[in-house]
Design a protein around this motif. Sequence first.
Motif, PDB file in Angstrom:
ATOM      1  N   UNK A  53       1.171  -0.902  -0.003  1.00  0.00           N
ATOM      2  CA  UNK A  53      -0.054  -0.362  -0.360  1.00  0.00           C
ATOM      3  C   UNK A  53       1.116   1.011  -0.247  1.00  0.00           C
ATOM      4  N   UNK A  54       0.636   2.171  -0.745  1.00  0.00           N
ATOM      5  CA  UNK A  54       1.531   3.404  -1.017  1.00  0.00           C
ATOM      6  C   UNK A  54       1.251   4.506  -0.023  1.00  0.00           C
ATOM      7  N   UNK A  55       2.155   5.053   1.304  1.00  0.00           N
ATOM      8  CA  UNK A  55       1.726   5.654   1.595  1.00  0.00           C
ATOM      9  C   UNK A  55       0.776   7.010   1.357  1.00  0.00           C
ATOM     10  N   UNK A  56      -0.102   7.888   1.823  1.00  0.00           N
ATOM     11  CA  UNK A  56      -0.148   8.259   1.351  1.00  0.00           C
ATOM     12  C   UNK A  56       0.681  10.981   1.525  1.00  0.00           C
ATOM     13  N   UNK A  57       0.387  10.721   0.206  1.00  0.00           N
ATOM     14  CA  UNK A  57       1.417  12.160   0.464  1.00  0.00           C
ATOM     15  C   UNK A  57       1.509  13.293   0.702  1.00  0.00           C
ATOM     16  N   UNK A  58       2.418  14.000   1.614  1.00  0.00           N
ATOM     17  CA  UNK A  58       1.507  15.240   2.529  1.00  0.00           C
ATOM     18  C   UNK A  58       1.645  16.354   1.636  1.00  0.00           C
ATOM     19  N   UNK A  59      -0.416  16.678   1.309  1.00  0.00           N
ATOM     20  CA  UNK A  59       0.035  17.526   0.846  1.00  0.00           C
ATOM     21  C   UNK A  59      -1.344  18.758   1.663  1.00  0.00           C
ATOM     22  N   UNK A  60      -1.290  20.059   1.812  1.00  0.00           N
ATOM     23  CA  UNK A  60      -1.457  21.368   2.282  1.00  0.00           C
ATOM     24  C   UNK A  60      -2.904  20.667   2.420  1.00  0.00           C
ATOM     25  N   UNK A  61      -3.784  20.666   3.582  1.00  0.00           N
ATOM     26  CA  UNK A  61      -4.715  20.966   3.629  1.00  0.00           C
ATOM     27  C   UNK A  61      -5.194  18.856   3.823  1.00  0.00           C
ATOM     28  N   UNK A  62      -4.559  18.281   3.443  1.00  0.00           N
ATOM     29  CA  UNK A  62      -4.919  16.273   3.273  1.00  0.00           C
ATOM     30  C   UNK A  62      -4.317  16.252   5.007  1.00  0.00           C
ATOM     31  N   UNK A  63      -4.944  15.070   5.357  1.00  0.00           N
ATOM     32  CA  UNK A  63      -4.529  14.221   6.801  1.00  0.00           C
ATOM     33  C   UNK A  63      -4.279  12.816   5.608  1.00  0.00           C
ATOM     34  N   UNK A  73      -5.242  10.285   1.174  1.00  0.00           N
ATOM     35  CA  UNK A  73      -5.501   9.267  -0.441  1.00  0.00           C
ATOM     36  C   UNK A  73      -5.882   7.688  -0.337  1.00  0.00           C
ATOM     37  N   UNK A  74      -6.153   7.187   0.434  1.00  0.00           N
ATOM     38  CA  UNK A  74      -7.249   5.636   0.721  1.00  0.00           C
ATOM     39  C   UNK A  74      -8.110   6.427   0.750  1.00  0.00           C
ATOM     40  N   UNK A  75      -8.158   6.474   1.571  1.00  0.00           N
ATOM     41  CA  UNK A  75      -9.858   7.391   1.494  1.00  0.00           C
ATOM     42  C   UNK A  75     -10.541   7.842   0.276  1.00  0.00           C
ATOM     43  N   UNK A  76     -10.446   8.474  -0.423  1.00  0.00           N
ATOM     44  CA  UNK A  76     -10.826   8.798  -1.334  1.00  0.00           C
ATOM     45  C   UNK A  76     -10.362   7.323  -2.444  1.00  0.00           C
ATOM     46  N   UNK A  77      -9.607   6.707  -2.476  1.00  0.00           N
ATOM     47  CA  UNK A  77      -9.571   5.821  -3.504  1.00  0.00           C
ATOM     48  C   UNK A  77     -10.324   5.035  -2.874  1.00  0.00           C
ATOM     49  N   UNK A  78     -10.922   4.921  -1.583  1.00  0.00           N
ATOM     50  CA  UNK A  78     -11.646   3.447  -1.297  1.00  0.00           C
ATOM     51  C   UNK A  78     -13.333   4.334  -1.496  1.00  0.00           C
ATOM     52  N   UNK A  79     -13.286   5.040  -1.832  1.00  0.00           N
ATOM     53  CA  UNK A  79     -14.482   5.690  -2.202  1.00  0.00           C
ATOM     54  C   UNK A  79     -15.101   5.281  -3.283  1.00  0.00           C
ATOM     55  N   UNK A  80     -13.740   6.122  -4.388  1.00  0.00           N
ATOM     56  CA  UNK A  80     -14.210   5.489  -5.523  1.00  0.00           C
ATOM     57  C   UNK A  80     -14.034   3.604  -6.497  1.00  0.00           C
ATOM     58  N   UNK A  81     -13.568   3.124  -5.192  1.00  0.00           N
ATOM     59  CA  UNK A  81     -13.406   1.690  -5.568  1.00  0.00           C
ATOM     60  C   UNK A  81     -15.142   1.259  -4.958  1.00  0.00           C
ATOM     61  N   UNK A 130     -16.577   4.557   5.293  1.00  0.00           N
ATOM     62  CA  UNK A 130     -16.590   6.016   5.387  1.00  0.00           C
ATOM     63  C   UNK A 130     -17.656   6.995   5.919  1.00  0.00           C
ATOM     64  N   UNK A 131     -17.624   8.068   6.957  1.00  0.00           N
ATOM     65  CA  UNK A 131     -19.151   8.684   6.926  1.00  0.00           C
ATOM     66  C   UNK A 131     -19.505   9.321   5.191  1.00  0.00           C
ATOM     67  N   UNK A 132     -20.612   9.360   5.169  1.00  0.00           N
ATOM     68  CA  UNK A 132     -21.515  10.395   3.970  1.00  0.00           C
ATOM     69  C   UNK A 132     -21.025  12.174   3.796  1.00  0.00           C
ATOM     70  N   UNK A 133     -20.401  12.336   5.040  1.00  0.00           N
ATOM     71  CA  UNK A 133     -19.753  13.794   5.200  1.00  0.00           C
ATOM     72  C   UNK A 133     -18.236  13.778   4.392  1.00  0.00           C
ATOM     73  N   UNK A 134     -17.859  12.636   4.611  1.00  0.00           N
ATOM     74  CA  UNK A 134     -16.283  12.654   3.893  1.00  0.00           C
ATOM     75  C   UNK A 134     -16.474  12.739   2.480  1.00  0.00           C
ATOM     76  N   UNK A 135     -17.314  11.932   1.891  1.00  0.00           N
ATOM     77  CA  UNK A 135     -18.287  11.674  -0.034  1.00  0.00           C
ATOM     78  C   UNK A 135     -18.201  13.484  -0.211  1.00  0.00           C
TER      79      UNK A 135
END
Lengths: 208, 208
Positions: A1-11, A15-23, A48-53
């Motif tokens: 599994x890739x580690x999430x890259x550090x980006x401003x405003x993202x915990x 990245x994993x949550x975003x990808x899980x939602x897309x899947x 995940x919580x619907x709020x995250x989507x």
Amino acid sequence: MRTARKRTGRRPGNTESRQAILTAARAKFALYGYEGASIRSIAQEAGVDTALIHHFFLSKEGLFAASIHDAIEPERMVEQVLGKRRATRGLGERLARYFMGLWEAPETRDKMRSILRSALSHDRAQKMLRDFVAVEVLGPIAGSTGKSHPEVRAALAASQLIGLALTRYIVELGPIASLDAEQVVACVAPTLQRYLVGPLPESLTEDD
Amino acid sequence: MRTARKRTGRRPGNTESRQAILTAARAKFALYGYEGASIRSIAQEAGVDTALIHHFFLSKEGLFAASIHDAIEPERMVEQVLGKRRATRGLGERLARYFMGLWEAPETRDKMRSILRSALSHDRAQKMLRDFVAVEVLGPIAGSTGKSHPEVRAALAASQLIGLALTRYIVELGPIASLDAEQVVACVAPTLQRYLVGPLPESLTEDD
């Protein structure tokens, strides 16, 4: 599994949550169509919580648009199809090959199928896919050559590519479904080449 | 209204009943898809008993097959596309023109739309349309020329025609939807001509 890259405003983990939602969205769109797939069921499937989507994608429309992006990767597609030297020669063949590649590779085939089935089942999803293809993929490709009527050219190419995807991967029309991918590329490449850079009917060019 | 022609084993009025059932079926298929349209609701809409539907068409499958026949008229299509002199020249253009005619004429457009939407929404309807096209329409046309690989040629032509119907009449992709029918014929005719009688990729002909 890739580690999430550090980006401003993202915990980390976003990245994993975003990808899980897309899947999860892809699975639900494929099963229930665009309309039948609810944000709630997608959130549940992704854990995940619907709020995250809503945070990531704003709406179901945003989520579907992101699914298309995720599968087709338009910037990469345009770059690869145009090629480094921006040669018009071989343009139809490169377009056919990239498009076929999306359907042949196991990791993108399900994504493509989910998108196309959603678009076929629902007008709103159809419109999104249509605009995406026109604006982000075939528009730039058809517009790169300096030929007249790039929108007509893009639409003609779209008609052949969509028909190909339907007959080979959805309807599975025997003779076309059982050819090698490279044989299909060889069959349709001249069609795409003509649509993109060949002469158009005189009645069209007279409108100029 | 036409008077029913006298045929052995048919009461006067049967032609009208049969046509009323087909009209009702088309409306229900278009609204609810192949699966969602029930024989009962079709009978109700047509003002006939469900037994009469079974008498004429045996099953929902038979009814759908009859709807396809009613819209496309395969014998007429094959005859007109092949032409009196069976010339391969202009074959792609005649095929494009007949197919476009089915979609352009108000009296067949709704039939075509109903069939295609049903086929897109349901695997069984899809298979029926697929087999119908292969066996009764494009097969005979591609087989008429004596060229190699008629099934591959028919399937390639199908991919362009289905893609055209989808982009112009279902998805209504701007630039292709707003062209004149004859302009579209001129754009796709060379594609169909090449698929039907032109050279196929070497890798295909090597399989012979």
